[in-house]
Design a protein around this motif. Structure first.
Motif, PDB file in Angstrom:
ATOM      1  N   ARG A 175       1.114  -1.229   0.018  1.00 39.80           N
ATOM      2  CA  ARG A 175       0.017   0.260  -0.007  1.00 39.80           C
ATOM      3  C   ARG A 175       0.870   1.363  -0.102  1.00 39.80           C
ATOM      4  O   ARG A 175       1.996   1.377   0.703  1.00 39.80           O
ATOM      5  N   LYS A 176       0.576   2.266  -0.773  1.00 42.46           N
ATOM      6  CA  LYS A 176       1.086   3.531  -1.041  1.00 42.46           C
ATOM      7  C   LYS A 176       1.074   4.133   0.392  1.00 42.46           C
ATOM      8  O   LYS A 176      -0.065   4.255   0.777  1.00 42.46           O
ATOM      9  N   THR A 177       1.975   4.416   1.290  1.00 38.96           N
ATOM     10  CA  THR A 177       2.084   5.071   2.494  1.00 38.96           C
ATOM     11  C   THR A 177       2.500   6.350   2.664  1.00 38.96           C
ATOM     12  O   THR A 177       3.845   6.542   2.037  1.00 38.96           O
ATOM     13  N   VAL A 178       1.741   7.389   3.024  1.00 37.34           N
ATOM     14  CA  VAL A 178       2.391   8.750   3.162  1.00 37.34           C
ATOM     15  C   VAL A 178       3.002   8.971   4.358  1.00 37.34           C
ATOM     16  O   VAL A 178       2.179   8.719   5.633  1.00 37.34           O
ATOM     17  N   ILE A 179       4.290   9.145   4.516  1.00 39.67           N
ATOM     18  CA  ILE A 179       4.903   9.705   5.703  1.00 39.67           C
ATOM     19  C   ILE A 179       5.306  11.151   5.760  1.00 39.67           C
ATOM     20  O   ILE A 179       5.722  11.828   4.706  1.00 39.67           O
ATOM     21  N   PHE A 180       4.714  11.845   6.750  1.00 38.89           N
ATOM     22  CA  PHE A 180       4.414  13.376   6.729  1.00 38.89           C
ATOM     23  C   PHE A 180       5.122  13.814   8.037  1.00 38.89           C
ATOM     24  O   PHE A 180       4.903  13.366   9.075  1.00 38.89           O
ATOM     25  N   SER A 181       6.107  14.812   7.798  1.00 37.93           N
ATOM     26  CA  SER A 181       6.740  15.808   8.873  1.00 37.93           C
ATOM     27  C   SER A 181       7.172  16.896   8.323  1.00 37.93           C
ATOM     28  O   SER A 181       7.772  16.966   7.361  1.00 37.93           O
ATOM     29  N   PRO A 182       6.922  18.101   9.032  1.00 38.87           N
ATOM     30  CA  PRO A 182       7.762  19.165   8.503  1.00 38.87           C
ATOM     31  C   PRO A 182       9.143  19.015   8.625  1.00 38.87           C
ATOM     32  O   PRO A 182       9.832  19.756   7.711  1.00 38.87           O
ATOM     33  N   ARG A 183       9.912  17.975   9.155  1.00 41.26           N
ATOM     34  CA  ARG A 183      11.204  17.558   9.364  1.00 41.26           C
ATOM     35  C   ARG A 183      11.740  17.115   7.820  1.00 41.26           C
ATOM     36  O   ARG A 183      12.928  17.191   7.434  1.00 41.26           O
ATOM     37  N   LEU A 184      10.718  16.570   7.024  1.00 38.92           N
ATOM     38  CA  LEU A 184      10.952  16.246   5.865  1.00 38.92           C
ATOM     39  C   LEU A 184      11.322  17.048   4.664  1.00 38.92           C
ATOM     40  O   LEU A 184      11.677  16.943   3.372  1.00 38.92           O
ATOM     41  N   MET A 185      10.772  18.273   4.991  1.00 39.27           N
ATOM     42  CA  MET A 185      10.961  19.710   4.141  1.00 39.27           C
ATOM     43  C   MET A 185      12.396  19.607   3.334  1.00 39.27           C
ATOM     44  O   MET A 185      13.346  19.728   4.359  1.00 39.27           O
ATOM     45  N   PRO A 186      12.635  19.697   2.203  1.00 37.11           N
ATOM     46  CA  PRO A 186      14.016  20.234   1.779  1.00 37.11           C
ATOM     47  C   PRO A 186      14.361  21.426   2.194  1.00 37.11           C
ATOM     48  O   PRO A 186      13.626  22.432   2.632  1.00 37.11           O
ATOM     49  N   ASP A 187      15.691  21.598   2.337  1.00 38.65           N
ATOM     50  CA  ASP A 187      16.136  22.888   2.914  1.00 38.65           C
ATOM     51  C   ASP A 187      16.280  23.901   1.845  1.00 38.65           C
ATOM     52  O   ASP A 187      16.081  24.961   2.063  1.00 38.65           O
TER      53      ASP A 187
END
Length: 383
Positions: A162-174
């Motif tokens: 299953r396509k799983t969404v992993i979400f966190s502001p820490r994942l945002m590129p710099d």
């Protein structure tokens, strides 16, 4: 000429901006970069161009190209191992949404010890993403996902498929480097499909439940840019203005969908995981049926979208009714399939796909509640 925005990712926009990759890496304090890309981007010479720009800034580069259209858990772990072996201190994602998502998730896999499934946003996994991550530069070569400014990575987990969404502001590129010249070689069909991904992000964000006026405003402008420039980008791929406008619209869609998405993405994710369909194409094929489904719950908003797309008139209900037809007409104009059946989906697959779609967390933002039967009906309406 380079324009620099901060929202909050540092965004460099302009033709030729890729040449500044080395300076941006140095600004981040990095010495060795792992470039994450896919075979198509490598073959087009774009990854090598990014590598040269980094090396001109004194950055040592290594490259991994084992990313598929719908990234898997195994691909993330293989890329994370490449990062460790390179003794890298910077991740540079180059390509469409798939390489950019894998690049984000390398940072998670190398700093957090739990299985990727434990970070699933649908089960509150974002609370487990706590450690600092290595810096990342994102260089999109398509105008669709907006992953270069997004806070999520999407991966297919082996155990559930299953396509799983992993979400966190820490994942945002710099840093995001938006260079329209890097998108000129994208074929017309992929330009159309990725453009529809950007359109769907903006449309679903605008229609999503909740109160987020900044996201709404950004989404509306994103739809405007797509209405004006997507057809030109498909028909005249060398048009730098249209390519640049689509990069902006793609980025804006990803910023806007922090508000939420909806049923179209819940339908699209299983089509990628189970059928291997390109995500943008899946959105293009399902969006009209979802607009019809949501019409009674978001009449004013869908009517406003219809006006932007060129539907004439003043009656709100009529405008909302005609919105899906306008989207279908745009899809046909761009040469995309007319439905799921034409794209190879079989009727006997729909029930299983619906059982996966109803589990997808993106449905929670939909303005009208969905059941499994609704998901099945939406797939059938999209055939």
């Amino acid at each position: 000429m380079t324009t620099v925005w901060s929202f909050p990712t540092r965004i460099l926009f302009g033709a030729g901006t890729v040449s500044e990759a080395g300076a941006e890496a140095k600004r981040l304090g990095s010495k060795t970069a792992l470039i994450v890309t896919d075979p198509g981007v490598e073959d087009a010479g774009i990854a090598a161009e990014v590598s040269r720009a980094l090396e001109k800034g004194g950055i040592v580069t290594e490259m991994t190209t084992g990313v598929s259209t719908n990234p898997t858990e195994a691909e993330v772990h293989a890329a994370a191992e490449a990062y460790r072996e390179a003794k890298a201190d910077l991740v540079v994602g180059v390509g469409g949404g798939a390489p950019l998502d894998v690049a984000k998730l390398i940072r998670l896999a190398t700093t957090h010890s739990l299985p990727l499934a434990e970070y699933d946003d649908a089960i509150g996994g974002d609370a487990k993403i706590t450690q600092p991550m290595p810096p990342m530069i994102a260089v999109p070569t398509t105008a669709g996902t907006g992953s270069e400014v997004g806070r999520s990575g999407v991966v297919t987990i082996a155990e559930t498929n299953r396509k799983t969404v992993i979400f966190s502001p820490r994942l945002m590129p710099d840093v995001a480097i938006l260079d329209p010249q890097l998108t000129l070689s994208l074929p017309a069909r992929l330009t159309a499909a990725t453009g529809f991904d950007a359109l769907t992000h903006n449309v679903e964000a605008y229609c999503a439940k909740g109160d987020h006026p900044m996201a709404d405003a950004i989404a509306l402008e994103g739809i405007e840019l797509i209405a004006k420039h997507l057809a030109t980008a498909v028909e005249d791929g060398a048009n730098v203005e249209a390519r640049g406008a689509m990069l902006k619209a793609s980025m804006m869609g990803a910023v806007a969908f922090q508000k939420g998405l909806g049923a179209c993405h819940a339908l699209a994710h299983p089509l990628g995981a189970e059928v291997g369909m390109h995500h943008g194409l899946a959105n293009a094929l399902c969006l009209p049926a979802v607009l019809d489904f949501n019409r009674t719950a978001a009449t004013m908003r869908i009517a406003r979208i219809a006006r932007i797309l060129g539907v004439k008139g003043n009656d709100v209900e009529t405008l909302a009714f005609e919105c899906s037809g306008k989207v279908r007409a745009l899809r046909n104009q761009l040469g995309l399939p007319s439905g799921l059946a034409e794209a190879g989906v079989e009727e006997d697959q729909l029930s299983h796909l619906a059982s996966l779609a109803i589990q997808d967390a993106t449905k929670e933002g939909n303005p009208r509640p969905c059941t499994k039967d609704d998901m099945l009906s939406l797939y059938r309406a999209s055939m």
